[in-house]
Design a protein around this motif. Sequence first.
Motif, mmCIF file in Angstrom:
data_model
loop_
_atom_site.group_PDB
_atom_site.id
_atom_site.type_symbol
_atom_site.label_atom_id
_atom_site.label_comp_id
_atom_site.label_asym_id
_atom_site.label_seq_id
_atom_site.Cartn_x
_atom_site.Cartn_y
_atom_site.Cartn_z
ATOM 1 N N GLY A 125 0.781 -1.236 0.000
ATOM 2 C CA GLY A 125 0.000 0.000 0.000
ATOM 3 C C GLY A 125 0.807 1.277 0.000
ATOM 4 O O GLY A 125 0.238 2.371 0.051
ATOM 5 N N LYS A 126 2.138 1.179 -0.058
ATOM 6 C CA LYS A 126 2.960 2.394 0.011
ATOM 7 C C LYS A 126 3.377 2.850 -1.383
ATOM 8 O O LYS A 126 3.253 2.115 -2.358
ATOM 9 C CB LYS A 126 4.193 2.138 0.872
ATOM 10 N N ALA A 127 3.908 4.066 -1.448
ATOM 11 C CA ALA A 127 4.363 4.606 -2.735
ATOM 12 C C ALA A 127 5.878 4.479 -2.852
ATOM 13 O O ALA A 127 6.600 4.542 -1.855
ATOM 14 C CB ALA A 127 3.960 6.072 -2.847
ATOM 15 N N ALA A 128 6.343 4.279 -4.073
ATOM 16 C CA ALA A 128 7.789 4.213 -4.334
ATOM 17 C C ALA A 128 8.122 5.144 -5.493
ATOM 18 O O ALA A 128 7.273 5.389 -6.357
ATOM 19 C CB ALA A 128 8.182 2.780 -4.683
ATOM 20 N N VAL A 129 9.346 5.662 -5.477
ATOM 21 C CA VAL A 129 9.828 6.460 -6.605
ATOM 22 C C VAL A 129 10.923 5.655 -7.293
ATOM 23 O O VAL A 129 11.858 5.176 -6.643
ATOM 24 C CB VAL A 129 10.390 7.823 -6.164
ATOM 25 N N LEU A 130 10.772 5.506 -8.601
ATOM 26 C CA LEU A 130 11.746 4.766 -9.403
ATOM 27 C C LEU A 130 12.400 5.740 -10.373
ATOM 28 O O LEU A 130 11.699 6.424 -11.120
ATOM 29 C CB LEU A 130 11.017 3.659 -10.172
ATOM 30 N N LEU A 131 13.720 5.795 -10.360
ATOM 31 C CA LEU A 131 14.440 6.650 -11.307
ATOM 32 C C LEU A 131 14.912 5.791 -12.476
ATOM 33 O O LEU A 131 15.586 4.776 -12.266
ATOM 34 C CB LEU A 131 15.652 7.294 -10.635
ATOM 35 N N GLY A 132 14.569 6.212 -13.707
ATOM 36 C CA GLY A 132 15.039 5.499 -14.890
ATOM 37 C C GLY A 132 13.892 4.940 -15.712
ATOM 38 O O GLY A 132 12.777 4.729 -15.196
ATOM 39 N N ALA A 133 14.169 4.714 -16.988
ATOM 40 C CA ALA A 133 13.141 4.165 -17.888
ATOM 41 C C ALA A 133 13.777 3.230 -18.903
ATOM 42 O O ALA A 133 13.217 2.986 -19.969
ATOM 43 C CB ALA A 133 12.407 5.305 -18.582
ATOM 44 N N GLY A 134 14.954 2.692 -18.567
ATOM 45 C CA GLY A 134 15.628 1.754 -19.466
ATOM 46 C C GLY A 134 15.254 0.317 -19.113
ATOM 47 O O GLY A 134 14.239 0.062 -18.445
ATOM 48 N N GLY A 135 16.085 -0.625 -19.548
ATOM 49 C CA GLY A 135 15.802 -2.039 -19.335
ATOM 50 C C GLY A 135 15.725 -2.399 -17.863
ATOM 51 O O GLY A 135 14.833 -3.159 -17.447
ATOM 52 N N ALA A 136 16.629 -1.863 -17.051
ATOM 53 C CA ALA A 136 16.631 -2.213 -15.629
ATOM 54 C C ALA A 136 15.401 -1.646 -14.929
ATOM 55 O O ALA A 136 14.834 -2.279 -14.031
ATOM 56 C CB ALA A 136 17.907 -1.688 -14.973
ATOM 57 N N ILE A 152 3.700 3.714 -8.145
ATOM 58 C CA ILE A 152 5.119 3.792 -8.530
ATOM 59 C C ILE A 152 5.290 5.033 -9.405
ATOM 60 O O ILE A 152 4.745 5.102 -10.517
ATOM 61 C CB ILE A 152 5.579 2.529 -9.292
ATOM 62 N N HIS A 153 6.004 6.016 -8.873
ATOM 63 C CA HIS A 153 6.320 7.205 -9.659
ATOM 64 C C HIS A 153 7.567 6.877 -10.478
ATOM 65 O O HIS A 153 8.630 6.595 -9.902
ATOM 66 C CB HIS A 153 6.600 8.400 -8.742
ATOM 67 N N ILE A 154 7.437 6.903 -11.802
ATOM 68 C CA ILE A 154 8.581 6.595 -12.671
ATOM 69 C C ILE A 154 9.124 7.919 -13.195
ATOM 70 O O ILE A 154 8.473 8.588 -14.016
ATOM 71 C CB ILE A 154 8.167 5.704 -13.858
ATOM 72 N N LEU A 155 10.298 8.317 -12.703
ATOM 73 C CA LEU A 155 10.883 9.595 -13.125
ATOM 74 C C LEU A 155 12.097 9.340 -14.008
ATOM 75 O O LEU A 155 12.958 8.526 -13.665
ATOM 76 C CB LEU A 155 11.329 10.425 -11.911
ATOM 77 N N ASN A 156 12.151 10.046 -15.113
ATOM 78 C CA ASN A 156 13.298 9.888 -16.008
ATOM 79 C C ASN A 156 13.671 11.242 -16.582
ATOM 80 O O ASN A 156 12.824 12.114 -16.742
ATOM 81 C CB ASN A 156 12.938 8.917 -17.152
ATOM 82 N N ARG A 157 14.989 11.406 -16.871
ATOM 83 C CA ARG A 157 15.441 12.666 -17.505
ATOM 84 C C ARG A 157 14.572 12.955 -18.711
ATOM 85 O O ARG A 157 14.051 14.037 -18.876
ATOM 86 C CB ARG A 157 16.900 12.505 -17.989
#
Length: 286
Positions: A125-136, A152-157
């Motif tokens: 039930g918690k939120a996570a921030v993920l940096l990146g949008a490549g294969g990994a 899941i907040h997906i942040l990328n340059r």
Amino acid sequence: MTLTGKGRIAGIIGWPVAHSLSPLLHGYWLDELGIDGAMVPLAARAEDFSRVIDGIRLAGFAGVNVTVPHKEAAFAIAHDCDAAALAAGAANLLVFGEDGKIFARNTDAGGLAASLREKCGALDGKAAVLLGAGGAARGAVLALDELGARTIHILNRDGGRAATLAKALAPQVRAKLVPAGRDAWPAVAPDAALLVNATSGGMTGHAPLSLDLAPLPKSAAVCDIVYNPLETQLLKDAAARGHATIDGLGMLMHQAAPSFEAFFGMKPAVTPGLRAALVKVLRARG
Ligand code: NDP
């Protein structure tokens, strides 16, 4: 088809591949379990991938682990695959069956999930921030979903790449995926229980990540899947602020364990002794 390779030789295929810790990792387990086998590095350019795979199948290899830049090609070459490889559209493990068929698996997401579970438990039930949008990052979304993240907040340059990733994976996960550019960080950080860096920022030879951790609650854990260097600037900054930290070696060891079992038929253990052996080599490399 059989999923357990019976041969005693396996490989790690990539370009470049000399830096890979897989031969050391599998060698440690082969010694520990008294198995007469080997894991060898296979340097193959993108255009040679399928020919090298044909050659090692003929030579009797049990299978291969697959690293950059071949993970998508490995998925494409296989006759069948597991759900994780299908979801990721990429494979880091090919098992060569006795019937001549190639079975593709993806153990990256499961490896990250196991590493995170070990250090910070479930994310229910918690939120996570993920940096990146490549294969990994693709595998990391699946791992965070497996751990029960609500958002899941997906942040990328390149925010457009984050949007493409979220759109592709949304039908396959329960978590709400919210893509954005890096400038969304101060707005999303205060709600996060976990930050995962799945970019190559901060990796040796790459530009630094440059992230101000001030908006992140002190209770949030920080994971960097980069393991070269082992203690990245992000993890140093996080530790200095009192966050729990998780380095990239946990993921590396946990993703390798199912590969070893598929190649050599025995289940290995991820232990402090294995970690110490890998850390020693990484430190010696500087
Ligand atoms: P890709 O090349 O597919 O993607 C790179 C990503 O990093 C992109 O999102 C890119 O953003 C971003 N990026 C690169 N440099 C920076 C920077 N300086 N600041 C911010 N963002 C940056 O790489 P992978 O996804 O395959 O791998 C990423 C990392 O994960 C590598 O360091 C790799 O070693 C590690 N890894 C670790 C594993 C483990 O077992 N621990 C397993 C697999 C990978 P943009 O799109 O804007 O260019």
